[in-house]
Design a protein around this motif. Structure first.
Motif, PDB file in Angstrom:
ATOM      1  N   SER A 174       0.806  -1.232   0.000  1.00 43.24           N
ATOM      2  CA  SER A 174       0.000   0.000   0.000  1.00 43.24           C
ATOM      3  C   SER A 174       0.836   1.278   0.000  1.00 43.24           C
ATOM      4  O   SER A 174       0.678   2.146   0.851  1.00 43.24           O
ATOM      5  CB  SER A 174      -0.962   0.004   1.199  1.00 43.24           C
ATOM      6  N   LEU A 175       1.752   1.361  -0.964  1.00 42.15           N
ATOM      7  CA  LEU A 175       2.519   2.593  -1.161  1.00 42.15           C
ATOM      8  C   LEU A 175       1.817   3.425  -2.234  1.00 42.15           C
ATOM      9  O   LEU A 175       1.511   2.921  -3.320  1.00 42.15           O
ATOM     10  CB  LEU A 175       3.954   2.289  -1.598  1.00 42.15           C
ATOM     11  N   ARG A 176       1.565   4.685  -1.928  1.00 46.93           N
ATOM     12  CA  ARG A 176       0.857   5.536  -2.887  1.00 46.93           C
ATOM     13  C   ARG A 176       1.775   5.955  -4.040  1.00 46.93           C
ATOM     14  O   ARG A 176       2.927   6.328  -3.820  1.00 46.93           O
ATOM     15  CB  ARG A 176       0.311   6.782  -2.188  1.00 46.93           C
ATOM     16  N   VAL A 177       1.243   5.885  -5.253  1.00 46.29           N
ATOM     17  CA  VAL A 177       1.973   6.360  -6.436  1.00 46.29           C
ATOM     18  C   VAL A 177       1.800   7.875  -6.511  1.00 46.29           C
ATOM     19  O   VAL A 177       0.705   8.374  -6.750  1.00 46.29           O
ATOM     20  CB  VAL A 177       1.449   5.688  -7.726  1.00 46.29           C
ATOM     21  N   ASN A 185      10.554   6.618 -17.863  1.00 49.32           N
ATOM     22  CA  ASN A 185      10.226   5.326 -17.250  1.00 49.32           C
ATOM     23  C   ASN A 185      10.410   5.365 -15.735  1.00 49.32           C
ATOM     24  O   ASN A 185      10.892   4.407 -15.128  1.00 49.32           O
ATOM     25  CB  ASN A 185      11.087   4.192 -17.835  1.00 49.32           C
ATOM     26  N   LEU A 186      10.019   6.463 -15.114  1.00 51.17           N
ATOM     27  CA  LEU A 186      10.198   6.630 -13.672  1.00 51.17           C
ATOM     28  C   LEU A 186       8.857   6.573 -12.947  1.00 51.17           C
ATOM     29  O   LEU A 186       7.848   7.083 -13.428  1.00 51.17           O
ATOM     30  CB  LEU A 186      10.898   7.946 -13.350  1.00 51.17           C
ATOM     31  N   LEU A 187       8.909   5.925 -11.793  1.00 54.33           N
ATOM     32  CA  LEU A 187       7.748   5.832 -10.909  1.00 54.33           C
ATOM     33  C   LEU A 187       8.170   6.347  -9.540  1.00 54.33           C
ATOM     34  O   LEU A 187       9.184   5.905  -8.994  1.00 54.33           O
ATOM     35  CB  LEU A 187       7.300   4.366 -10.809  1.00 54.33           C
ATOM     36  N   ILE A 188       7.411   7.303  -8.993  1.00 55.19           N
ATOM     37  CA  ILE A 188       7.743   7.868  -7.680  1.00 55.19           C
ATOM     38  C   ILE A 188       6.661   7.443  -6.702  1.00 55.19           C
ATOM     39  O   ILE A 188       5.480   7.740  -6.889  1.00 55.19           O
ATOM     40  CB  ILE A 188       7.851   9.401  -7.746  1.00 55.19           C
ATOM     41  N   VAL A 189       7.080   6.698  -5.661  1.00 52.74           N
ATOM     42  CA  VAL A 189       6.125   6.203  -4.660  1.00 52.74           C
ATOM     43  C   VAL A 189       6.447   6.812  -3.299  1.00 52.74           C
ATOM     44  O   VAL A 189       7.592   7.156  -3.010  1.00 52.74           O
ATOM     45  CB  VAL A 189       6.162   4.656  -4.564  1.00 52.74           C
TER      46      VAL A 189
END
Length: 205
Positions: A174-177, A185-189
């Motif tokens: 349950s980490l929020r995006v 191609n980056l995702l920050i959580v």
């Protein structure tokens, strides 16, 4: 579950609309290639195999070269299977960070940092002995008694003692995006994820 393979870039912090400073992790998520579609008839279960990160061809075995050739892609370093993918994909199809939506939640799995051999204070949070009233001077971080004496004449299984710490498979749920950056191609959580910089992660929706 629908997901992707990624690599931990590092941690930073961003400001929310309300002006709060939010600690977050930057993940290079994909692009991944579908290298195998497992079926009940052939493999006994259904799953989608994804591959991520380029690998030198001279360091790839002939068997794996053939495996990647079937999918029409170059050799990759890391492979992972996802059951109940929830989306129809074809062999050789590219899965990228666009499967995630800002504001939704994800689960991140990885291998925690290895700490080597550690004592009970660091490994289990023991308080140590701080009472020097009776003259002791060299037992500050010792575990103390391990159990009874001649009965049962042994140490019970599960006794918390010193030993190797870290290097375990850890899943943070349950980490929020917070942000999706498709061009990089980056995702920050939000928050932290297991592993050191450059380690591989499994991100599931």
């Amino acid at each position: 579950m629908q997901g992707i393979i990624g690599k931990k870039v590092g941690m930073t912090s961003i400001f929310s609309v309300e002006g709060k400073n939010i600690p977050c992790t930057v993940i290079e998520a994909g692009p991944c290639v579908v290298t195998q579609l497992k079926t009940v008839e052939k493999d006994g279960y259904e799953a989608v195999q994804l591959a991520f990160d380029e690998k030198k061809e001279k360091r790839t075995t002939k068997a794996m070269k053939g495996h990647f050739a079937k999918a029409g892609t170059t050799p990759k370093k890391h492979l992972a299977e996802f059951k109940n993918f929830g989306k129809e994909v074809a062999l050789g199809e590219v899965v990228d960070v666009n499967i995630f939506i800002e504001g939704e939640f994800c689960d991140v799995s990885g291998t925690s940092k290895g700490k080597g051999f550690q004592g009970v204070v660091k490994r289990h949070g023991f308080g140590g002995v701080n009472d020097k009233t009776h003259g002791q001077h060299n037992r500050l971080r010792a575990p103390g008694s391990l159990g009874a004496c001649s009965t049962p004449s042994r140490v019970f299984k599960g006794m918390r003692m010193g030993g190797r710490m870290g290097g375990d498979s850890v899943k943070v749920t349950s980490l929020r995006v917070l942000k999706v950056i498709p061009e990089s191609n980056l995702l920050i959580v939000k928050g932290s994820v297991p592993g050191a910089k450059g380690s591989y992660l499994i991100i599931e929706r």
